[in-house]
Scaffold this active site. Structure first.
Site, PDB file in Angstrom:
ATOM      1  N   ASP A 110       0.838  -1.208   0.000  1.00 46.62           N
ATOM      2  CA  ASP A 110       0.000   0.000   0.000  1.00 46.62           C
ATOM      3  C   ASP A 110       0.872   1.255   0.000  1.00 46.62           C
ATOM      4  OD1 ASP A 110      -3.146  -0.689   0.941  1.00 46.62           O
ATOM      5  OD2 ASP A 110      -1.685  -2.198   1.544  1.00 46.62           O
TER       6      ASP A 110
ATOM      7  N   THR B 201      -7.535  -4.043   0.608  1.00 47.57           N
ATOM      8  CA  THR B 201      -6.306  -4.618   1.157  1.00 47.57           C
ATOM      9  C   THR B 201      -6.550  -5.979   1.805  1.00 47.57           C
ATOM     10  OG1 THR B 201      -5.364  -2.420   1.514  1.00 47.57           O
ATOM     11  CG2 THR B 201      -4.379  -4.239   2.739  1.00 47.57           C
TER      12      THR B 201
END
Length: 363
Positions: A47, A137
């Site tokens: 990320d 995620t």
């Protein structure tokens, strides 16, 4: 074409960021992560690395633009091992295309943290790039569907979108968490420009193939045959209300479960689905702009209408959250009004002002 330079650079930037996400092997995605706070999902090294990669490339090309992004370096500064992991991902991941290789990168680790924090803008007048380096995620960690999302917003209006979908296959029926590319196959990269259409191309790690247009969706036949997408585990959405909407419309098929919100937009645009309804469990819910910017433009350019649960257009000019809107209704243009009517009959919200000054309250 409008925004031709922006689309070219954004496409290369999303390609590189997508490659970074795949460089973190599934077996290490959980260990190379941190918990942002007690109520937030995990954030992985990928990320942070993808966000740094995107902002570095775009800032070098468009130095006067601002950025809204999900991640912050605050907790990273006390996690030196994770910083090193992120730096390694950034500096060792490569695309075999000279054009992609020319994109800017952070100069060093401190510059990397500074660039990550450039995503803290609140937007406003002018041009803002809104991004979610990995939307979904938790699904990414499990090996499911996720998207690298980028949108250019100008004075609150979406102008351009690019989404990288490394785990998406389009030859196995409607998109789900398990419709993954076969060994040796790649995912897809999707793009759109306001008023000019949407395109798709294979997401490879070499020179990208030419874009091909995404056709406008066909006319709706029987509304009862429409397919819906939902996130059954969402703590903020009333999935029971979503089922009641389907019942009112006569839709009998159970919704397909997809965790990533942006992948729901993708599933509607190209993945064999038709409708997405999001009715929050409470009136004060305001979704983050990075969960919608880009994906919304993609569906609008392929024949869908997007509003909130009151029929208002989504406003991206209010900062980091869609503070003027509650929930979402995404449906083909020709049947959107019917879906919206069913949503209004179910959601139970009135249009007053709640305790925080928002323009909604429980009826």
């Amino acid at each position: 074409m409008a925004f031709e330079t922006e689309l070219r650079i954004a496409t290369l930037a999303v390609q590189r960021a997508s490659r970074i996400t795949t460089a973190l092997s599934p077996s290490t995605r959980s260990s190379a992560s941190l918990l942002k706070d007690a109520s937030s999902p995990i954030t992985t090294a990928a990320d942070f690395a993808a966000q740094a990669s995107l902002i570095a490339a775009l800032h070098a090309a468009f130095p006067h633009d601002t950025f809204i992004a999900e991640e912050s370096s605050q907790q990273l500064r006390s996690a030196p091992a994770l910083i090193e992991h992120i730096w390694t991902l950034l500096t060792t991941t490569r695309i075999s295309d000279p054009a992609a290789a020319s994109l800017a990168l952070p100069k060093d680790r401190e510059d990397m943290l500074r660039i990550i924090d450039m995503g803290a803008s609140r937007g406003g007048p002018g041009r803002t790039w809104i991004m979610d380096p990995i939307d979904g995620t938790e699904a990414f960690v499990r090996g499911g569907q996720y998207a690298v999302c980028l949108a250019l917003v100008e004075d609150g209006v979406q102008r351009l979108a690019v989404l990288g979908c490394p785990n998406m296959a389009l030859d196995q029926g409607p998109i789900s968490e398990t419709t993954l590319p076969r060994e040796g196959e790649s995912g897809w990269l999707l793009s759109a420009v306001q008023g000019e259409g949407a395109w798709m191309q294979r997401l490879t790690w070499d020179v990208l193939e030419p874009r091909v247009p995404i056709p406008l969706r066909k006319e709706v036949g029987d509304i009862a045959g429409l397919k819906t997408v939902d996130a059954f585990a969402s703590p903020t959405m009333d999935t029971g209300a979503h089922e009641r909407v389907n019942e009112l419309l006569g839709i009998k098929a159970r919704a397909t479960n997809l965790w990533s919100l942006q992948m729901k937009y993708v599933a509607v645009a190209v993945g064999g689905h038709d409708v997405m309804v999001r009715i929050p469990t409470y009136a004060g819910h305001r979704t983050a702009v990075w969960d919608h910017a880009g994906g919304q433009l993609l569906v609008e350019e392929t024949g869908y209408r997007v509003t909130d649960v009151f029929g208002k257009c989504i406003d991206f000019s209010r900062g980091r959250r869609c503070s003027a809107n509650l929930g979402n209704v995404v449906a083909p243009v020709e049947v959107h009004a019917r879906v919206l009517e069913a949503v209004k009959n179910v959601h139970g919200f009135g249009e007053g002002v709640d305790g925080e000054g928002y323009p909604f309250e429980r009826a």
